[in-house]
Enzyme design. Structure first.
Site, PDB file in Angstrom:
ATOM      1  N   GLU A 126       0.822  -1.212   0.000  1.00  0.00           N
ATOM      2  CA  GLU A 126       0.000   0.000   0.000  1.00  0.00           C
ATOM      3  C   GLU A 126       0.859   1.267   0.000  1.00  0.00           C
ATOM      4  OE1 GLU A 126      -2.754  -0.637   3.197  1.00  0.00           O
ATOM      5  OE2 GLU A 126      -3.816  -2.217   2.107  1.00  0.00           O
ATOM      6  N   ASN A 181       7.745   4.803   6.528  1.00  0.00           N
ATOM      7  CA  ASN A 181       6.667   3.912   6.970  1.00  0.00           C
ATOM      8  C   ASN A 181       6.885   2.442   6.639  1.00  0.00           C
ATOM      9  OD1 ASN A 181       6.372   4.094   4.224  1.00  0.00           O
ATOM     10  ND2 ASN A 181       4.156   4.339   4.240  1.00  0.00           N
ATOM     11  N   GLU A 222      -9.140   3.844  -0.129  1.00  0.00           N
ATOM     12  CA  GLU A 222      -9.177   4.191   1.288  1.00  0.00           C
ATOM     13  C   GLU A 222      -8.076   5.180   1.664  1.00  0.00           C
ATOM     14  OE1 GLU A 222      -8.773   0.532   3.380  1.00  0.00           O
ATOM     15  OE2 GLU A 222      -6.752   0.121   2.654  1.00  0.00           O
TER      16      GLU A 222
END
Length: 704
Positions: free
Chosen positions: A172, A194, A509
């Site tokens: 993602e 991340n 999302e």
């Protein structure tokens, strides 16, 4: 002397054949050459239209706890060539028929000193190459552990790449566009920000990897038929521009447990001088086995809405309460729990979505947060495990099923495993039977969080086997699967067409988590969708998320016209109208396209494409003479020029064009669009503006 000369010539020719084999694709576009180096190391190379795609590259596997790996000291003991040509019908798809045409070379190698054999099987199509390692049943190679697969892809230059970091647990990411030589520096920044991966390589990237050479050759590296094996990443030697396979390790650091007879997945290389041919290739599907499901009549494409976006944006919650009444699995007491007032999966709200779906011609409603345990998982422990059958007090399973049934609507089940896959497997039969008893025939599964019980990576062999088990078990119950946070697809939907959707990439999302790059959707079809359809969940009409939730300042980096186009450019037999009924009711004229657009196709024409910049696709709805066109654009405004030669000759159609307004912009004016109707034939042409982060969508309907 003359006889001796000919004998020497024959011996030389035999020696050359043993060391070098050439294979051409059916139309001769590709030439692959296999050979052994002097030390017995197997190698291959690949050319497209006489241009190097992959330079001479090594093949082999490094074994754990073994005196000798499968890397060198090989001799060729047999070669077999063959041709295969068939046409097969997918259960659902972009086209009615798929041609599977390739030339094959199978090279059997014997290793000196161990008397072990492997077969390297090459299949060369007119859109690229697939090859895999095969391990026949034999005395000296039965059980073995892979330390690392050493497959190389030697590039012919410092190509432009569209890549995401080689993370073992998530895909993602937004894609980065850079030269291969720039990956190291840029990747370190991405990991620092991340990365979830436990082992760091500054030059590791994930497949499907899209590349473009300086002379305009498009190259795609991926894998097909990933079953009982670890997912492959690629590690770049940026001094020599050589990618090498880099398998996902398990919790112990091992890369794969093998038992002969067995084989690896296919390693795939596609190439073309036209980007649209990469998008239209069916090579990944063709390298998978035919359907193992005999009766596929229950597998149906689905267009759905859902109680989801309001949760993602923070307007509603998955949990019924903010208290934590669950004492142990299956023993809950909500009598004293105070409802939080924001629970989305309540009877009244679900009925609203059912009514909306029925009124607007949708097939189903996805409901998340219907079952007990979310308050524990969010509030107490990430180790919480669900039982997948116990609803919250405000969710009437049977009553809602009957209500939906009366409206001609199905409800889609949601199973969040919380990463506890052994718990899911223990409950799977009961959960699937619960679905059948209550009229559910599709499930969205999720794998958020660390994989329990021992901290596997999301893409290692152990968890890949679990994902496969879930698909096959669902088929036993005639249930369709839409897996989120699972491994990226590799064409297995051909073999198990009940796998009607995957996430496995940065989906919509993230537009509610701070946004994605406006050109993200111009890259995904070249990367993530090479392995199969994506449940991208498009159709967002309100780009300012603070209007859904004042505490969420995110912005959807897209125009409404772009969102409409995604239903055509992001192929999937499972398509969600992801926004809320309230937002759709504000733009009923634009919403009409989502109502009209098909989800299953008989023909698909990729009209124009450039990764990271734009994609235009036309598709013919199955069983009709109607077409739909979608164009998505990156950050630079452009005029798209297309013709309608794909339409049937002599027919007149009515085209409804949903396009960006002149002042549309994904950031400053995303809801500015125009709608116009024109008459078109197969001789018509169109020049259409696409705004930054914009695009257009066209419905082309044959008048009755």
């Amino acid at each position: 002397m003359k006889n001796l000369f000919f004998a020497s010539l024959i011996l030389f020719a035999f020696s050359s054949i043993a060391k070098a084999q050439q294979l051409k694709s059916p139309e001769g576009k590709f030439v692959m050459e296999f050979s052994l180096q002097n030390d017995g190391t197997p190698t291959y190379s690949l050319k497209y239209k006489n241009k190097e795609v992959v330079k001479t590259s090594k093949l082999g596997l490094e074994l754990k706890d073994d005196k000798k790996s499968l890397l060198n000291d090989f001799t060729v003991v047999d070669t077999k060539t063959s041709t295969f040509d068939e046409t097969w019908k997918p259960v659902w798809g972009e086209v009615d028929n798929i041609r599977n045409h390739y030339n094959e070379l199978a090279v059997t190698l014997n290793q000196k000193g161990t008397d072990r054999q492997i077969i390297i099987r090459f299949r060369l199509f007119d859109d690229g190459l697939g090859f895999r390692y095969e391990f026949p049943a034999q005395k000296n190679l039965t059980y073995f552990v892979i330390k690392e697969e050493r497959t190389q892809f030697a590039m012919a230059g410092d190509h432009t790449a569209f890549w995401i970091p080689g993370d073992y647990d998530t895909q993602e990411y937004d894609y980065t566009k850079s030269k291969l030589s720039e990956i190291r520096g840029l990747s370190e920044k991405a990991y620092t920000a991340n990365v979830s991966q436990k082992n760091f390589s500054p030059t590791g990237v994930q497949t499907s990897l899209m590349l473009k050479t300086n002379d305009g050759i498009y190259i795609n590296l991926h894998e097909a038929a990933l079953i009982n094996y670890s997912c492959m990443h690629l590690n770049l030697d940026d001094k020599n521009m050589i990618f090498e396979s880099w398998l996902t390790p398990d919790a112990k650091g091992d890369k794969g447990y093998m038992q002969a007879p067995s084989h690896s997945p296919w390693r795939t290389i596609m190439a073309s001088d036209n980007a649209t041919e990469i998008l239209s290739s069916k090579m990944t599907l063709n390298l998978n086995d035919p359907s193992k499901i005999d009766d596929t009549s229950w597998i149906k494409p689905v267009k759905y809405v859902g109680v989801w976006w309001e949760m993602i944006t923070g307007k509603s919650s998955w949990s019924y309460t903010n208290d934590f009444p669950t004492v142990q699995l299956g023993v809950s007491d909500f009598s004293k729990a105070k409802p939080n007032g924001t629970h989305g999966a309540n009877n009244a709200n679900v009925k609203k979505y059912i009514d909306f779906a029925a009124t607007n011609g949708f097939d189903a409603v996805l409901v998340e947060g219907w079952n007990e345990g979310w308050e524990d998982w969010f509030g107490h422990s990430k180790d919480y495990v669900f039982d997948f059958v116990t609803p919250y007090p405000d969710f009437d399973v049977k009553g809602l099923h009957e209500y939906a049934k009366s409206k001609g609507i199905k409800i889609i089940m949601h199973h969040e495993t919380s990463g506890s896959v052994r718990n899911y497997e223990r409950h799977m039969d009961k959960a699937y039977q619960f679905m059948k008893d209550n009229g559910y025939d599709a499930v969205k599964s999720g794998y958020v969080g660390d994989i329990l019980p021992r901290g596997e990576n999301h893409y290692d062999q152990w968890i890949v086997n679990h994902y496969q088990y879930a698909i096959e078990k669902a088929a036993d119950y005639k249930i369709m699967v839409n897996a989120h946070e699972a491994v990226r697809p590799t064409g297995i939907c051909r073999t198990y067409p009940n796998l009607i959707g995957n996430e496995a990439a940065r989906g919509t999302e993230y537009q509610a988590f701070g946004g994605s790059k406006p050109n993200h959707v111009t890259v995904l079809p070249f990367t993530r969708l090479i392995g199969g359809p994506m449940d991208y969940t498009p159709g967002i009409f309100e780009m300012d998320i603070s209007k859904m939730n004042p505490d969420n300042k995110s912005h959807v980096n897209s125009t409404i016209a772009n969102q409409l186009a995604l239903y055509v450019t992001m192929y999937s037999p499972l398509q969600m109208a992801a926004d809320t009924p309230d937002n759709y009711n504000r733009f009923p004229d634009a919403f009409q396209f989502i109502k009209d657009v098909a989800v299953d196709w008989s023909e698909s024409k990729y009209i124009e494409a450039e990764p990271g910049d734009y994609i235009t696709v036309a598709r013919k709805a199955k069983g009709t003479n109607n077409w739909f066109v979608g164009n998505v654009n990156g950050e630079t405004p452009r005029t798209s020029n297309i013709d309608f030669s794909f339409l049937e000759k002599g027919k007149k159609y009515t085209a409804t064009i949903y396009a960006d307004a002149k002042d549309a912009h994904y950031k400053t004016n995303p809801q500015a669009y125009t709608i116009k109707k024109i008459a078109v034939t197969n001789k018509s042409k169109l020049s259409q503006l696409s705004a930054p982060g914009g695009g257009y969508a066209i419905s082309i309907i044959e008048p009755k």
